[in-house]
Design an enzyme around this catalytic site. Structure first.
Site, PDB file in Angstrom:
ATOM      1  N   PRO A  14     -13.587  -4.188  -6.479  1.00  0.00           N
ATOM      2  CG  PRO A  14     -13.146  -6.317  -7.324  1.00  0.00           C
ATOM      3  CD  PRO A  14     -13.998  -5.585  -6.351  1.00  0.00           C
ATOM      4  CD  GLU A  30     -17.841 -14.796  -9.336  1.00  0.00           C
ATOM      5  OE1 GLU A  30     -17.285 -14.152 -10.237  1.00  0.00           O
ATOM      6  OE2 GLU A  30     -17.233 -15.521  -8.524  1.00  0.00           O
ATOM      7  NE  ARG A  77      -1.640   6.423   9.515  1.00  0.00           N
ATOM      8  CZ  ARG A  77      -0.578   6.374  10.296  1.00  0.00           C
ATOM      9  NH1 ARG A  77      -0.503   5.508  11.260  1.00  0.00           N
ATOM     10  NH2 ARG A  77       0.431   7.216  10.101  1.00  0.00           N
ATOM     11  CG  ASP A 131       1.213  16.747   9.063  1.00  0.00           C
ATOM     12  OD1 ASP A 131       1.469  17.433  10.061  1.00  0.00           O
ATOM     13  OD2 ASP A 131       0.068  16.387   8.746  1.00  0.00           O
TER      14      ASP A 131
HETATM   15 CL1  6GU Z   1     -12.551  -3.211  -2.541  1.00  0.00          CL
HETATM   16  N1  6GU Z   1     -12.719  -5.780  -3.115  1.00  0.00           N
HETATM   17  C1  6GU Z   1     -12.234  -6.928  -3.614  1.00  0.00           C
HETATM   18  N2  6GU Z   1     -12.973  -8.024  -3.539  1.00  0.00           N
HETATM   19  N3  6GU Z   1     -11.043  -7.014  -4.200  1.00  0.00           N
HETATM   20  C2  6GU Z   1     -10.309  -5.907  -4.250  1.00  0.00           C
HETATM   21  C3  6GU Z   1     -10.737  -4.690  -3.746  1.00  0.00           C
HETATM   22  C4  6GU Z   1     -11.980  -4.659  -3.173  1.00  0.00           C
HETATM   23  N4  6GU Z   1      -9.775  -3.775  -3.950  1.00  0.00           N
HETATM   24  C5  6GU Z   1      -8.803  -4.411  -4.567  1.00  0.00           C
HETATM   25  N5  6GU Z   1      -9.105  -5.688  -4.764  1.00  0.00           N
END
Ligand code: 6GU
Length: 248
Positions: free
Chosen positions: A86, A113, A151, A166
Protein backbone atom coordinates in the site's frame (compact mmCIF):
# COMPACT_ATOMS: atom_id res chain seq x y z
CA UNK A 1 6.39 -14.93 -4.76
CA UNK A 2 3.69 -15.56 -2.21
CA UNK A 3 2.74 -17.28 1.01
CA UNK A 4 -0.55 -18.33 -0.64
CA UNK A 5 0.42 -20.18 -3.81
CA UNK A 6 -2.88 -22.08 -4.02
CA UNK A 7 -4.82 -18.85 -4.14
CA UNK A 8 -2.68 -17.48 -6.96
CA UNK A 9 -2.72 -20.76 -8.87
CA UNK A 10 -6.51 -20.97 -8.60
CA UNK A 11 -6.85 -17.66 -10.40
CA UNK A 12 -4.33 -18.64 -13.09
CA UNK A 13 -6.23 -21.83 -13.71
CA UNK A 14 -9.25 -19.78 -14.66
CA UNK A 15 -10.07 -16.73 -16.71
CA UNK A 16 -7.62 -14.79 -18.75
CA UNK A 17 -4.36 -16.12 -17.42
CA UNK A 18 -5.15 -19.54 -18.73
CA UNK A 19 -5.91 -18.15 -22.16
CA UNK A 20 -2.57 -16.41 -22.33
CA UNK A 21 -0.72 -19.48 -21.15
CA UNK A 22 -2.58 -21.84 -23.47
CA UNK A 23 -1.66 -19.75 -26.45
CA UNK A 24 1.97 -19.95 -25.36
CA UNK A 25 2.16 -16.18 -25.10
CA UNK A 26 2.96 -16.00 -21.41
CA UNK A 27 4.06 -18.19 -18.57
CA UNK A 28 3.17 -17.78 -14.93
CA UNK A 29 5.09 -19.48 -12.18
CA UNK A 30 3.93 -19.31 -8.58
CA UNK A 31 6.62 -19.64 -5.94
CA UNK A 32 6.03 -20.30 -2.25
CA UNK A 33 8.19 -17.98 -0.15
CA UNK A 34 7.87 -20.47 2.70
CA UNK A 35 9.93 -22.97 0.69
CA UNK A 36 12.87 -20.64 1.32
CA UNK A 37 12.58 -20.44 5.11
CA UNK A 38 15.51 -21.62 7.18
CA UNK A 39 13.97 -23.68 9.97
CA UNK A 40 11.74 -26.66 10.43
CA UNK A 41 8.82 -24.44 11.46
CA UNK A 42 9.09 -22.79 8.03
CA UNK A 43 9.18 -19.32 9.64
CA UNK A 44 8.84 -16.34 7.29
CA UNK A 45 7.97 -13.57 9.76
CA UNK A 46 9.45 -12.11 12.92
CA UNK A 47 9.04 -9.34 15.52
CA UNK A 48 10.03 -5.74 14.73
CA UNK A 49 13.21 -4.35 16.28
CA UNK A 50 12.32 -1.46 18.57
CA UNK A 51 9.02 -3.01 19.52
CA UNK A 52 5.51 -2.42 18.32
CA UNK A 53 2.59 -4.52 17.28
CA UNK A 54 2.63 -7.00 14.44
CA UNK A 55 5.10 -9.12 12.57
CA UNK A 56 7.26 -8.39 9.55
CA UNK A 57 8.30 -10.55 6.61
CA UNK A 58 11.89 -11.66 7.23
CA UNK A 59 14.42 -10.73 4.53
CA UNK A 60 16.19 -14.08 3.96
CA UNK A 61 13.34 -16.13 2.44
CA UNK A 62 12.40 -13.30 0.08
CA UNK A 63 15.95 -12.60 -1.11
CA UNK A 64 16.64 -16.29 -1.58
CA UNK A 65 13.38 -16.99 -3.41
CA UNK A 66 14.08 -14.18 -5.89
CA UNK A 67 17.74 -15.16 -6.33
CA UNK A 68 16.80 -18.78 -6.92
CA UNK A 69 14.19 -17.97 -9.53
CA UNK A 70 16.52 -15.53 -11.28
CA UNK A 71 19.59 -17.77 -11.12
CA UNK A 72 19.46 -18.11 -14.93
CA UNK A 73 19.33 -14.34 -15.43
CA UNK A 74 21.46 -13.28 -18.37
CA UNK A 75 24.14 -10.59 -18.19
CA UNK A 76 22.41 -7.28 -18.84
CA UNK A 77 18.86 -8.68 -18.66
CA UNK A 78 16.64 -6.15 -16.94
CA UNK A 79 13.98 -7.74 -14.73
CA UNK A 80 11.71 -5.55 -12.61
CA UNK A 81 11.28 -6.88 -9.09
CA UNK A 82 7.94 -5.51 -8.01
CA UNK A 83 6.81 -5.33 -4.40
CA UNK A 84 3.06 -5.13 -3.87
CA UNK A 85 2.51 -2.70 -0.99
CA UNK A 86 0.00 0.00 0.00
CA UNK A 87 3.05 2.31 0.22
CA UNK A 88 3.76 1.87 -3.51
CA UNK A 89 3.01 4.03 -6.52
CA UNK A 90 -0.64 3.78 -7.48
CA UNK A 91 -1.13 1.47 -10.47
CA UNK A 92 -2.11 3.20 -13.72
CA UNK A 93 -2.57 2.17 -17.34
CA UNK A 94 0.78 3.80 -18.14
CA UNK A 95 2.56 1.63 -15.53
CA UNK A 96 0.82 -1.52 -16.80
CA UNK A 97 1.98 -0.69 -20.33
CA UNK A 98 5.54 -0.17 -19.12
CA UNK A 99 5.60 -3.51 -17.26
CA UNK A 100 4.13 -5.31 -20.29
CA UNK A 101 7.30 -4.48 -22.25
CA UNK A 102 9.59 -6.71 -20.18
CA UNK A 103 10.35 -10.37 -20.95
CA UNK A 104 10.15 -11.30 -17.27
CA UNK A 105 8.80 -9.77 -14.08
CA UNK A 106 9.03 -10.84 -10.47
CA UNK A 107 6.10 -9.88 -8.24
CA UNK A 108 6.39 -10.19 -4.46
CA UNK A 109 3.27 -10.41 -2.28
CA UNK A 110 3.58 -9.55 1.40
CA UNK A 111 1.59 -10.28 4.50
CA UNK A 112 1.64 -9.26 8.16
CA UNK A 113 2.55 -5.66 8.94
CA UNK A 114 5.02 -5.34 6.11
CA UNK A 115 8.58 -6.10 5.05
CA UNK A 116 12.01 -5.75 6.54
CA UNK A 117 13.20 -2.48 4.99
CA UNK A 118 16.25 -4.17 3.42
CA UNK A 119 13.92 -5.91 0.96
CA UNK A 120 12.92 -2.47 -0.31
CA UNK A 121 16.41 -1.02 -0.27
CA UNK A 122 18.42 -3.84 -1.79
CA UNK A 123 16.16 -6.17 -3.74
CA UNK A 124 13.06 -4.46 -5.07
CA UNK A 125 13.05 -2.16 -8.11
CA UNK A 126 9.40 -1.02 -8.06
CA UNK A 127 6.74 -0.69 -5.35
CA UNK A 128 3.14 -0.84 -6.52
CA UNK A 129 -0.21 -0.21 -4.80
CA UNK A 130 -3.62 -0.67 -6.42
CA UNK A 131 -5.40 2.11 -4.56
CA UNK A 132 -5.92 4.01 -1.34
CA UNK A 133 -7.29 1.28 0.88
CA UNK A 134 -5.55 -1.47 2.82
CA UNK A 135 -5.91 -5.15 1.95
CA UNK A 136 -4.75 -8.04 4.09
CA UNK A 137 -2.11 -9.15 1.61
CA UNK A 138 -0.45 -8.52 -1.71
CA UNK A 139 -1.96 -11.50 -3.60
CA UNK A 140 -5.13 -9.84 -4.87
CA UNK A 141 -3.20 -6.74 -5.97
CA UNK A 142 -0.59 -8.94 -7.71
CA UNK A 143 -3.36 -10.79 -9.56
CA UNK A 144 -4.87 -7.46 -10.56
CA UNK A 145 -1.48 -6.44 -11.96
CA UNK A 146 -1.05 -9.76 -13.82
CA UNK A 147 -4.51 -9.54 -15.33
CA UNK A 148 -3.94 -5.99 -16.54
CA UNK A 149 -0.53 -6.86 -18.02
CA UNK A 150 -1.88 -9.99 -19.76
CA UNK A 151 -4.42 -7.89 -21.63
CA UNK A 152 -1.64 -5.89 -23.24
CA UNK A 153 0.31 -8.87 -24.55
CA UNK A 154 -0.30 -8.96 -28.32
CA UNK A 155 -2.54 -11.89 -29.28
CA UNK A 156 -4.03 -12.51 -25.85
CA UNK A 157 -7.33 -10.85 -26.59
CA UNK A 158 -9.38 -11.06 -29.76
CA UNK A 159 -9.37 -8.00 -32.03
CA UNK A 160 -12.72 -6.75 -30.69
CA UNK A 161 -11.45 -6.63 -27.16
CA UNK A 162 -8.11 -5.13 -28.17
CA UNK A 163 -9.95 -2.28 -29.77
CA UNK A 164 -11.71 -1.74 -26.49
CA UNK A 165 -8.40 -1.64 -24.67
CA UNK A 166 -7.26 1.01 -27.10
CA UNK A 167 -10.24 3.16 -26.30
CA UNK A 168 -9.41 2.89 -22.61
CA UNK A 169 -5.86 3.77 -23.50
CA UNK A 170 -7.07 6.96 -25.20
CA UNK A 171 -7.96 8.16 -21.70
CA UNK A 172 -11.74 8.53 -21.98
CA UNK A 173 -14.37 6.35 -20.38
CA UNK A 174 -16.31 3.94 -22.57
CA UNK A 175 -19.54 5.15 -24.23
CA UNK A 176 -22.84 3.39 -23.30
CA UNK A 177 -23.42 0.16 -25.19
CA UNK A 178 -26.55 -1.84 -25.99
CA UNK A 179 -27.42 -5.25 -27.33
CA UNK A 180 -30.72 -6.85 -28.35
CA UNK A 181 -33.61 -6.44 -27.83
CA UNK A 182 -33.99 -2.91 -29.31
CA UNK A 183 -36.79 -2.29 -26.81
CA UNK A 184 -37.01 -3.82 -23.33
CA UNK A 185 -39.81 -2.95 -20.90
CA UNK A 186 -40.41 0.16 -22.95
CA UNK A 187 -36.77 1.29 -22.70
CA UNK A 188 -35.44 1.96 -26.18
CA UNK A 189 -31.93 1.75 -27.60
CA UNK A 190 -30.97 5.19 -29.03
CA UNK A 191 -32.18 5.44 -32.65
CA UNK A 192 -28.78 6.43 -34.04
CA UNK A 193 -27.31 3.08 -33.02
CA UNK A 194 -29.95 1.27 -35.09
CA UNK A 195 -29.60 3.61 -38.08
CA UNK A 196 -26.68 1.85 -39.74
CA UNK A 197 -25.02 5.22 -40.35
CA UNK A 198 -21.45 4.53 -39.17
CA UNK A 199 -20.40 8.16 -39.32
CA UNK A 200 -23.23 9.20 -37.03
CA UNK A 201 -22.65 6.24 -34.73
CA UNK A 202 -18.94 7.12 -34.34
CA UNK A 203 -19.78 10.74 -33.59
CA UNK A 204 -22.47 9.72 -31.05
CA UNK A 205 -20.03 7.37 -29.32
CA UNK A 206 -17.30 9.98 -29.12
CA UNK A 207 -19.76 12.49 -27.67
CA UNK A 208 -21.10 10.01 -25.09
CA UNK A 209 -17.54 9.05 -24.11
CA UNK A 210 -16.81 12.71 -23.53
CA UNK A 211 -20.08 13.21 -21.62
CA UNK A 212 -19.48 10.20 -19.40
CA UNK A 213 -15.90 11.27 -18.69
CA UNK A 214 -17.02 14.81 -17.85
CA UNK A 215 -19.69 13.45 -15.50
CA UNK A 216 -17.69 10.76 -13.76
CA UNK A 217 -13.98 11.44 -14.18
CA UNK A 218 -13.36 15.07 -15.12
CA UNK A 219 -9.79 14.62 -13.83
CA UNK A 220 -9.07 12.35 -16.82
CA UNK A 221 -9.78 15.16 -19.29
CA UNK A 222 -6.74 17.11 -18.16
CA UNK A 223 -4.28 14.57 -19.56
CA UNK A 224 -5.95 14.28 -22.97
CA UNK A 225 -5.43 16.11 -26.24
CA UNK A 226 -8.83 17.12 -27.59
CA UNK A 227 -9.55 17.76 -31.27
CA UNK A 228 -11.55 20.74 -32.58
CA UNK A 229 -14.45 18.31 -33.11
CA UNK A 230 -14.16 17.20 -29.44
CA UNK A 231 -14.32 20.81 -28.26
CA UNK A 232 -17.46 21.33 -30.34
CA UNK A 233 -19.02 18.20 -28.84
CA UNK A 234 -18.08 19.43 -25.34
CA UNK A 235 -19.90 22.72 -26.01
CA UNK A 236 -23.00 20.75 -27.06
CA UNK A 237 -22.76 18.59 -23.93
CA UNK A 238 -22.55 21.69 -21.73
CA UNK A 239 -25.74 23.03 -23.31
CA UNK A 240 -27.47 19.71 -22.69
CA UNK A 241 -26.04 19.25 -19.17
CA UNK A 242 -25.88 22.68 -17.49
CA UNK A 243 -24.35 21.06 -14.38
CA UNK A 244 -21.19 20.46 -16.46
CA UNK A 245 -20.95 24.15 -17.42
CA UNK A 246 -17.93 24.89 -15.25
CA UNK A 247 -15.82 21.98 -16.47
CA UNK A 248 -12.72 22.73 -18.60
CL1 6GU B 1 -0.33 -3.72 -3.16
N1 6GU B 1 -1.15 -4.41 -0.75
C1 6GU B 1 -1.99 -4.32 0.29
N2 6GU B 1 -1.79 -5.11 1.34
N3 6GU B 1 -3.00 -3.46 0.34
C2 6GU B 1 -3.19 -2.69 -0.72
C3 6GU B 1 -2.38 -2.73 -1.84
C4 6GU B 1 -1.34 -3.62 -1.83
N4 6GU B 1 -2.83 -1.83 -2.74
C5 6GU B 1 -3.87 -1.25 -2.17
N5 6GU B 1 -4.10 -1.75 -0.96
Amino acid sequence: MTLFPEMCQAVYNDALFNIASNKGLMEYHVHNIRDYSHDRHRTVDDYTFGGGAGMLMKPEPIFEAVEDVLSDKKEGEEIPIILMTPQGKKLSHAMVREFSCYDRLVIICGHYEGFDERVREHLVTHEVSIGDYVLSGGELPALVLCDAISRLVPGVLGSDESAQTDSYADGLLEYPQYTRPPEYRGWKVPDILLSGDHGKVDKWRRKESLRRTMQRRPDLLEGISLSKQDLKLIEEIKEENPELQDLI
